[in-house]
Design an enzyme around this catalytic site. Structure first.
Site, mmCIF file in Angstrom:
data_model
loop_
_atom_site.group_PDB
_atom_site.id
_atom_site.type_symbol
_atom_site.label_atom_id
_atom_site.label_comp_id
_atom_site.label_asym_id
_atom_site.label_seq_id
_atom_site.Cartn_x
_atom_site.Cartn_y
_atom_site.Cartn_z
ATOM 1 N N LYS A 278 -6.527 8.355 -29.323
ATOM 2 C CA LYS A 278 -7.937 8.600 -28.997
ATOM 3 C C LYS A 278 -8.665 9.066 -30.252
ATOM 4 O O LYS A 278 -8.350 10.120 -30.812
ATOM 5 C CB LYS A 278 -8.061 9.669 -27.894
ATOM 6 C CG LYS A 278 -9.513 10.157 -27.675
ATOM 7 C CD LYS A 278 -9.645 11.193 -26.559
ATOM 8 C CE LYS A 278 -11.074 11.738 -26.476
ATOM 9 N NZ LYS A 278 -11.246 12.752 -25.433
ATOM 10 N N ASP A 283 -17.537 14.224 -29.686
ATOM 11 C CA ASP A 283 -17.727 14.113 -28.237
ATOM 12 C C ASP A 283 -18.811 15.082 -27.786
ATOM 13 O O ASP A 283 -18.565 16.271 -27.607
ATOM 14 C CB ASP A 283 -16.396 14.420 -27.530
ATOM 15 C CG ASP A 283 -16.490 14.274 -26.014
ATOM 16 O OD1 ASP A 283 -17.521 13.760 -25.542
ATOM 17 O OD2 ASP A 283 -15.530 14.659 -25.318
ATOM 18 N N LYS A 290 -22.275 18.114 -22.863
ATOM 19 C CA LYS A 290 -21.507 19.366 -22.863
ATOM 20 C C LYS A 290 -22.429 20.551 -23.144
ATOM 21 O O LYS A 290 -23.460 20.386 -23.796
ATOM 22 C CB LYS A 290 -20.450 19.319 -23.976
ATOM 23 C CG LYS A 290 -19.280 18.411 -23.706
ATOM 24 C CD LYS A 290 -18.278 18.481 -24.863
ATOM 25 C CE LYS A 290 -17.101 17.552 -24.633
ATOM 26 N NZ LYS A 290 -16.253 17.937 -23.504
ATOM 27 N N ASP A 301 -11.927 15.716 -31.666
ATOM 28 C CA ASP A 301 -11.589 14.842 -30.536
ATOM 29 C C ASP A 301 -10.972 13.508 -31.001
ATOM 30 O O ASP A 301 -10.728 12.624 -30.193
ATOM 31 C CB ASP A 301 -12.840 14.609 -29.686
ATOM 32 C CG ASP A 301 -12.522 14.425 -28.209
ATOM 33 O OD1 ASP A 301 -11.406 14.778 -27.796
ATOM 34 O OD2 ASP A 301 -13.399 13.917 -27.482
ATOM 35 N N ASP A 360 -18.592 12.288 -19.808
ATOM 36 C CA ASP A 360 -17.772 13.147 -20.671
ATOM 37 C C ASP A 360 -16.270 12.840 -20.506
ATOM 38 O O ASP A 360 -15.449 13.312 -21.276
ATOM 39 C CB ASP A 360 -18.066 14.623 -20.357
ATOM 40 C CG ASP A 360 -17.611 15.553 -21.467
ATOM 41 O OD1 ASP A 360 -17.240 15.044 -22.545
ATOM 42 O OD2 ASP A 360 -17.634 16.779 -21.244
ATOM 43 N N GLU A 362 -14.647 10.344 -21.405
ATOM 44 C CA GLU A 362 -14.721 9.110 -22.194
ATOM 45 C C GLU A 362 -13.396 8.713 -22.824
ATOM 46 O O GLU A 362 -13.151 7.541 -23.081
ATOM 47 C CB GLU A 362 -15.794 9.263 -23.287
ATOM 48 C CG GLU A 362 -15.336 9.941 -24.587
ATOM 49 C CD GLU A 362 -14.900 11.402 -24.432
ATOM 50 O OE1 GLU A 362 -15.230 12.008 -23.388
ATOM 51 O OE2 GLU A 362 -14.211 11.916 -25.328
ATOM 52 N N ARG A 364 -10.347 8.638 -21.666
ATOM 53 C CA ARG A 364 -9.531 7.752 -20.825
ATOM 54 C C ARG A 364 -10.087 6.346 -20.815
ATOM 55 O O ARG A 364 -9.358 5.376 -20.646
ATOM 56 C CB ARG A 364 -9.443 8.353 -19.408
ATOM 57 C CG ARG A 364 -10.753 8.463 -18.723
ATOM 58 C CD ARG A 364 -10.751 9.495 -17.602
ATOM 59 N NE ARG A 364 -10.694 10.865 -18.103
ATOM 60 C CZ ARG A 364 -10.683 11.947 -17.333
ATOM 61 N NH1 ARG A 364 -10.729 11.827 -16.024
ATOM 62 N NH2 ARG A 364 -10.621 13.144 -17.868
HETATM 63 N N1 BES Z 1 -12.605 15.804 -25.428
HETATM 64 C C1 BES Z 1 -12.654 16.368 -24.136
HETATM 65 C C2 BES Z 1 -11.436 17.233 -23.806
HETATM 66 C C3 BES Z 1 -11.210 18.461 -24.643
HETATM 67 C C4 BES Z 1 -11.514 19.703 -24.132
HETATM 68 C C5 BES Z 1 -10.629 18.379 -25.886
HETATM 69 C C6 BES Z 1 -11.283 20.831 -24.870
HETATM 70 C C7 BES Z 1 -10.396 19.510 -26.612
HETATM 71 C C8 BES Z 1 -10.715 20.742 -26.109
HETATM 72 C C9 BES Z 1 -12.747 15.262 -23.076
HETATM 73 O O1 BES Z 1 -13.368 14.102 -23.484
HETATM 74 C C10 BES Z 1 -13.531 15.814 -21.941
HETATM 75 O O2 BES Z 1 -14.679 16.065 -22.136
HETATM 76 N N2 BES Z 1 -12.912 15.974 -20.781
HETATM 77 C C11 BES Z 1 -13.547 16.501 -19.645
HETATM 78 C C12 BES Z 1 -13.269 15.587 -18.472
HETATM 79 C C13 BES Z 1 -14.061 15.896 -17.253
HETATM 80 C C14 BES Z 1 -15.511 15.571 -17.488
HETATM 81 C C15 BES Z 1 -13.527 15.089 -16.098
HETATM 82 C C16 BES Z 1 -12.986 17.900 -19.399
HETATM 83 O O3 BES Z 1 -11.797 18.094 -19.597
HETATM 84 O O4 BES Z 1 -13.767 18.783 -19.056
HETATM 85 ZN ZN ZN Z 2 -13.335 13.724 -25.502
HETATM 86 MN MN MN Z 3 -15.484 14.201 -23.199
#
Ligand code: BES
Ligand code: ZN
Ligand code: MN
Length: 510
Positions: A278, A283, A290, A301, A360, A362, A364
Site C-alpha cells: 500500500k 491519506d 480525517k 501511509d 477513508d 482507501e 483496501r
Molecule cells: N491509513 C489509514 C489507517 C491508519 C490509521 C494508518 C492509523 C496508520 C495509523 C486507513 O486508510 C484508514 O483511514 N482506515 C480507516 C478505515 C475506516 C474508515 C473504515 C480507519 O482505520 O479508521
Molecule cells: Zn490509508
Molecule cells: Mn484512509
C-alpha cells in the site's frame, strides 16, 4: 558505515569506545529456593579478555552495574585497555539472551556513542553468549544500521548528506573468518535495506509523491539489477483498475503502479512470490476527511509500499533462488471536485463491484487491484503489507503488527521467518462469519463496515481479491512508525516486516 572484523583481544584495540555486554546471571529459581526473596543481580561481563574484566571489576563490585537491559555505564581511560572509553551495556538476563537482544544492544550502543559525538566504536561480542558468532555478527551489523538512522532530515545544517553517521564499526570476537565475513555482508544488506525503506517513509508527502516513489524504486532497481516498470494513470484505467483509480482520481498528483521483478536462474519450480504494498503517499481520508489532529502522520501511509521496495532491494542483493515480483500501488487520497464520494460504486479489475461507504477506507481499494494484478502476473503466493486500519492499533497497540492468512501452511512458514527475524506480529482471524459485514444493497460488497472488528473487516475485503491464491496480509498501521524513541531506535519509521519478509523469501530458495 565502514565495518571491520577482528579476532584481536579487545583490550589491545585502539578506539574511541569499546563496547561490552553485561548480562545478569541471577536465577529467580535459585533465589526462591534459597528463600532470598528479591533476587540480587549477578552481573557478568560477556568477554574472555582478562584485561577487560579487570577494567570493569571495580564498578561491577560497587553494585552500580546490574546488567539490566539497556543500562549504560561509561568509563573513561579504563586501566589496562588501549580504548579511550569502555561502555558497559546491559543485556538483561542470561537466560533470555538471543540474537534479537544483541541486535537491539548494538543499536543502543551506536545511539549512545553518537550522543557523545563519537564516530567510531568497537563492539566486542565475546563469542555471543549462546548466539553463534556469525549470527552475532549479523545481528550486530543490522542493529548498528538500525541505531544509526536519524529522522531529523530537514533540520538546518543537518541534511541527509552531512548527517552525523557512524563512520567505523569494528566487531571483535572469535569465529571462523569466512562465515563471519559472509554474515557481515548479509547484515549489511538487511540493515541498509531497512534504512532505505525508512528513508522513503520518513520523507514528507510533498517530497514523496507517487511519481517520486516510482523514481526512487527505478533508481534502486537499476543499482541492484532488478527490472522495474511503472504504469501511469492511463494504463491503470485501461487495465480497468476501478478500485485503484477511484482513489487516485481525486488527486492532482498522478498515481503509479510500480512493478519490480526478480527472476533468477535456477529458481524453485512452480513458486512465484508476489509482494503487494500500500503506497498512499498521503491519506487525508478523501471526502470522508480525517480530523486535523494527527493528520500529518498520514505521510507514512506508504510504509507497506516502502517495505516491499526495500525487501526487493535486499532480495536482489542476497540472490535467493526464487522468483519474486513486487506490485506497489502508489497514490494520494485527496478530497477535490474530482474525488470519489460516499455511495459511489467502483468496479475493480477482478470484475467485483464495490460500494464506497467511506472514502477513508482507501487502502483496501488500491490493494484489491494490486492483488488482482499480482495474480494476473502469475504469482502463486501473495503477501501484502499495509498501514491499513486504525482498528489494528486498537487491537494490538504499537507492539504487534496484525497477520491474517487464508492458508495455514503459508502462515506457518511466515511465522518461522518472523521468529528468525525477531519481529513481533500476532495472527487475527478470518472466519466466514465475518463475511456478512461486507454486504451491500447495491453492489457485491461495501468498502467499510461497522466500528467493530475493523482490521478483520479490511482483511476479509482483501481476501475477496486474493481469491484462492494462498495469501498473507500484514496490517502494520500501529508498528510502521515508532511513537517514541527506544534505546535502539529513533522515533519515526521502524522498518517493520522487512526482515521477516526477507527470511520468508529466502525460505523458498531452491
Ligand atoms: N491509513 C489509514 C489507517 C491508519 C490509521 C494508518 C492509523 C496508520 C495509523 C486507513 O486508510 C484508514 O483511514 N482506515 C480507516 C478505515 C475506516 C474508515 C473504515 C480507519 O482505520 O479508521
Ligand atoms: Zn490509508
Ligand atoms: Mn484512509
Amino acid at each position: 558505515m565502514k565495518i571491520n572484523l577482528t579476532a584481536a583481544p579487545p583490550s589491545k584495540l585502539e578506539t574511541e569506545c569499546l563496547v561490552v555486554v553485561v548480562l545478569d546471571a541471577a536465577d529467580k529459581a535459585v533465589a526462591d529456593k534459597a528463600g532470598a526473596g528479591k533476587e540480587k543481580p549477578a552481573p557478568s561481563v560477556v568477554c574472555d579478555d582478562a584485561a577487560v574484566l579487570a577494567a570493569a571489576k571495580e564498578i561491577i563490585a560497587s553494585g552500580e552495574v546490574t546488567g539490566k537491559a539497556f543500562e549504560t555505564t561509561l568509563l573513561h581511560n579504563p586501566a589496562g585497555l588501549k580504548a579511550k572509553r569502555l561502555l558497559l551495556i546491559g543485556g538483561g538476563k542470561v537466560k533470555s539472551f538471543s540474537a534479537t537482544e544483541l541486535r537491539k544492544l548494538a543499536g543502543a550502543a551506536v545511539r549512545t556513542v553518537k550522543t557523545k559525538n563519537l564516530r567510531s566504536l568497537v563492539f566486542a561480542h565475546g563469542g555471543g553468549n549462546g548466539v553463534p558468532s556469525p549470527f552475532a555478527v549479523r545481528a550486530i551489523v543490522e542493529g548498528a544500521f538500525i541505531g544509526d538512522f536519524d529522522p531529523g532530515y530537514y533540520k538546518s545544517g543537518k541534511n541527509k548528506e552531512d548527517d552525523q553517521k557512524i563512520e567505523t564499526l569494528t566487531i571483535a570476537g572469535p569465529g571462523d573468518a569466512k562465515s563471519l565475513e559472509t554474515q557481515l555482508e548479509v547484515g549489511r544488506i538487511v540493515g541498509e535495506s531497512m534504512n532505505f525503506t525508512r528513508d522513503l517513509v520518513n520523507e514528507p508527502s510533498n517530497l514523496m509523491t507517487p511519481t517520486i516513489l516510482a523514481e526512487r524504486a527505478k533508481k534502486m532497481a537499476s543499482d541492484v539489477g532488478l527490472k522495474c516498470e511503472v504504469l501511469g494513470a492511463d494504463k491503470i484505467r485501461s487495465l480497468k483498475m476501478g478500485a485503484f483509480w477511484g482513489v487516485a482520481q481525486g488527486s492532482d498528483e498522478p498515481p503509479a503502479l510500480i512493478v519490480l521483478r526478480y527472476d533468477p536462474a535456477g529458481a524453485a519450480k512452480n513458486v512465484h512470490l508476489g509482494l503487494v504494498g500500500k503506497g498512499v503517499t498521503f491519506d487525508t481520508g478523501g471526502i470522508s476527511i480525517k480530523p486535523a489532529d494527527g493528520m500529518e502522520k498520514m505521510k507514512y501511509d506508504m510504509a507497506g509500499a516502502a517495505t516491499m521496495i526495500g525487501a526487493m532491494r535486499a532480495i536482489a542483493l542476497l540472490k535467493p533462488k526464487v522468483k519474486v515480483t513486487a506490485v506497489v500501488c502508489a497514490t494520494e487520497n485527496m478530497p477535490s471536485g474530482k474525488a470519489q464520494k460516499p455511495g459511489d460504486v467502483q468496479i475493480a479489475m477482478s470484475g467485483k463491484s464495490i460500494e464506497i461507504i467511506n472514502t477513508d477506507a482507501e487502502g483496501r481499494l488500491i490493494l484489491a487491484d494490486g492483488l488482482s494484478y499480482a495474480r494476473k502476473l502469475g504469482c502463486t503466493h501473495l503477501i501484502d503489507a499495509a498501514t491499513l486500519t486504525g482498528a489494528v492499533v486498537v487491537a494490538l497497540g504499537y507492539v504487534n503488527a496484525g497477520i491474517f492468512s487464508s492458508d495455514d501452511e503459508m502462515y506457518e512458514r511466515f511465522v518461522k521467518a518472523l521468529n528468525q527475524a525477531g519481529e513481533k506480529m500476532w495472527r487475527l482471524p478470518l472466519d466466514d462469519e465475518y463475511k456478512d459485514l461486507l454486504k451491500s444493497n447495491i453492489a457485491d460488497m461495501t468498502n467499510a463496515g461497522s466500528r467493530w472488528g475493523g482490521a478483520i473487516f479490511a482483511a476479509m475485503f482483501l481476501k475477496e481479491f486474493a481469491e484462492d491464491t494462498p495469501w498473507i496480509h500484514l496490517d502494520i498501521a500501529g508498528t510502521a512508525w515508532m511513537e517514541d524513541a527506544k534505546p535502539w531506535i529513533a522515533k519515526g519509521p521502524s522498518g517493520i516486516a522487512l526482515r521477516s519478509l526477507i527470511e520468508f523469501v529466502q525460505g523458498w530458495s531452491a
